[in-house]
Design a protein around this motif. Sequence first.
Motif, PDB file in Angstrom:
ATOM      1  N   ILE A  19      55.148  29.687 101.792  1.00 43.91           N
ATOM      2  CA  ILE A  19      54.730  30.288 100.526  1.00 43.91           C
ATOM      3  C   ILE A  19      55.972  30.527  99.682  1.00 43.91           C
ATOM      4  CG2 ILE A  19      53.774  32.345  99.438  1.00 43.91           C
ATOM      5  CD1 ILE A  19      51.943  32.670 101.791  1.00 43.91           C
ATOM      6  N   ASN A  20      55.933  30.047  98.461  1.00 46.04           N
ATOM      7  CA  ASN A  20      57.039  30.274  97.541  1.00 46.04           C
ATOM      8  C   ASN A  20      56.569  31.243  96.472  1.00 46.04           C
ATOM      9  OD1 ASN A  20      59.163  30.209  95.767  1.00 46.04           O
ATOM     10  ND2 ASN A  20      59.337  27.989  95.739  1.00 46.04           N
ATOM     11  N   PRO A  21      57.131  32.447  96.440  1.00 47.17           N
ATOM     12  CA  PRO A  21      56.676  33.432  95.454  1.00 47.17           C
ATOM     13  C   PRO A  21      56.816  32.950  94.012  1.00 47.17           C
ATOM     14  CG  PRO A  21      58.261  34.421  96.968  1.00 47.17           C
ATOM     15  CD  PRO A  21      58.184  32.978  97.282  1.00 47.17           C
ATOM     16  N   ARG A  61      51.981  29.707  89.008  1.00 46.77           N
ATOM     17  CA  ARG A  61      50.573  29.300  89.058  1.00 46.77           C
ATOM     18  C   ARG A  61      49.693  30.353  88.374  1.00 46.77           C
ATOM     19  NH1 ARG A  61      49.428  28.039  94.658  1.00 46.77           N
ATOM     20  NH2 ARG A  61      50.347  26.046  94.138  1.00 46.77           N
ATOM     21  N   ALA A  62      49.987  31.633  88.602  1.00 44.95           N
ATOM     22  CA  ALA A  62      49.203  32.700  87.973  1.00 44.95           C
ATOM     23  C   ALA A  62      49.358  32.677  86.451  1.00 44.95           C
ATOM     24  CB  ALA A  62      49.625  34.053  88.535  1.00 44.95           C
ATOM     25  N   ILE A  73      49.223  23.981  77.302  1.00 43.95           N
ATOM     26  CA  ILE A  73      50.426  24.818  77.311  1.00 43.95           C
ATOM     27  C   ILE A  73      50.882  25.150  78.731  1.00 43.95           C
ATOM     28  CG2 ILE A  73      49.276  27.062  77.190  1.00 43.95           C
ATOM     29  CD1 ILE A  73      52.295  26.188  75.104  1.00 43.95           C
ATOM     30  N   SER A  74      50.000  25.062  79.703  1.00 43.85           N
ATOM     31  CA  SER A  74      50.364  25.472  81.065  1.00 43.85           C
ATOM     32  C   SER A  74      51.446  24.574  81.673  1.00 43.85           C
ATOM     33  CB  SER A  74      49.132  25.490  81.962  1.00 43.85           C
ATOM     34  OG  SER A  74      48.619  24.192  82.116  1.00 43.85           O
ATOM     35  N   TRP A  75      51.647  23.381  81.151  1.00 40.45           N
ATOM     36  CA  TRP A  75      52.680  22.498  81.703  1.00 40.45           C
ATOM     37  C   TRP A  75      54.074  23.088  81.494  1.00 40.45           C
ATOM     38  CZ3 TRP A  75      56.669  20.383  78.950  1.00 40.45           C
ATOM     39  CH2 TRP A  75      56.571  20.429  77.560  1.00 40.45           C
ATOM     40  N   VAL A  76      54.218  23.928  80.481  1.00 42.78           N
ATOM     41  CA  VAL A  76      55.506  24.573  80.225  1.00 42.78           C
ATOM     42  C   VAL A  76      55.894  25.449  81.406  1.00 42.78           C
ATOM     43  CG1 VAL A  76      56.709  26.228  78.744  1.00 42.78           C
ATOM     44  CG2 VAL A  76      55.212  24.508  77.734  1.00 42.78           C
ATOM     45  N   PHE A  77      54.912  26.123  82.000  1.00 43.36           N
ATOM     46  CA  PHE A  77      55.193  26.984  83.142  1.00 43.36           C
ATOM     47  C   PHE A  77      55.647  26.177  84.358  1.00 43.36           C
ATOM     48  CE2 PHE A  77      52.392  29.666  80.599  1.00 43.36           C
ATOM     49  CZ  PHE A  77      53.171  30.801  80.527  1.00 43.36           C
ATOM     50  N   TRP A  78      55.215  24.944  84.457  1.00 42.78           N
ATOM     51  CA  TRP A  78      55.648  24.099  85.584  1.00 42.78           C
ATOM     52  C   TRP A  78      57.007  23.464  85.323  1.00 42.78           C
ATOM     53  CZ3 TRP A  78      53.410  25.307  89.784  1.00 42.78           C
ATOM     54  CH2 TRP A  78      52.106  25.776  89.761  1.00 42.78           C
ATOM     55  N   LEU A  79      57.450  23.489  84.082  1.00 47.90           N
ATOM     56  CA  LEU A  79      58.771  22.983  83.735  1.00 47.90           C
ATOM     57  C   LEU A  79      59.862  24.001  84.073  1.00 47.90           C
ATOM     58  CD1 LEU A  79      60.052  20.499  82.367  1.00 47.90           C
ATOM     59  CD2 LEU A  79      59.869  21.716  80.207  1.00 47.90           C
TER      60      LEU A  79
END
Length: 119
Positions: free
Chosen positions: A28-30, A36-37, A51-57
Amino acid sequence: MQKLAPVFLCEFVIGFGFLSGLWIHIGINPETEIIRAFASVADAITPETGISWVFWLIPLVTVGMSLWLTYVLGGILGLLAVGLAFIAGFSVDTDFGPPLLVVALIIGLISSAMSNTNS
């Protein structure tokens, strides 16, 4: 620059290297869970905007900056120390995990001392 060694060891060797490997070992990676949240909240607030792709960047940028700072502060030996600490965290429950962390800390100490003399 006398305080570079403890900062380098704590922030990069242990924080970036060892803990990253430990999170992979645990499964598990915090940071991933938090991202993800936030991504799901962004999708819920503004659906179909993408817009959620920004959080994965963010993790990619963070890792890139951490590797660059590791090189700036510790050079090639600093990168080696962080890599060994990562492997030590990943293999913490084996016989060579804890000794490998000690080796990584020693190399990190040497690399930051060498960086101090070159500045």
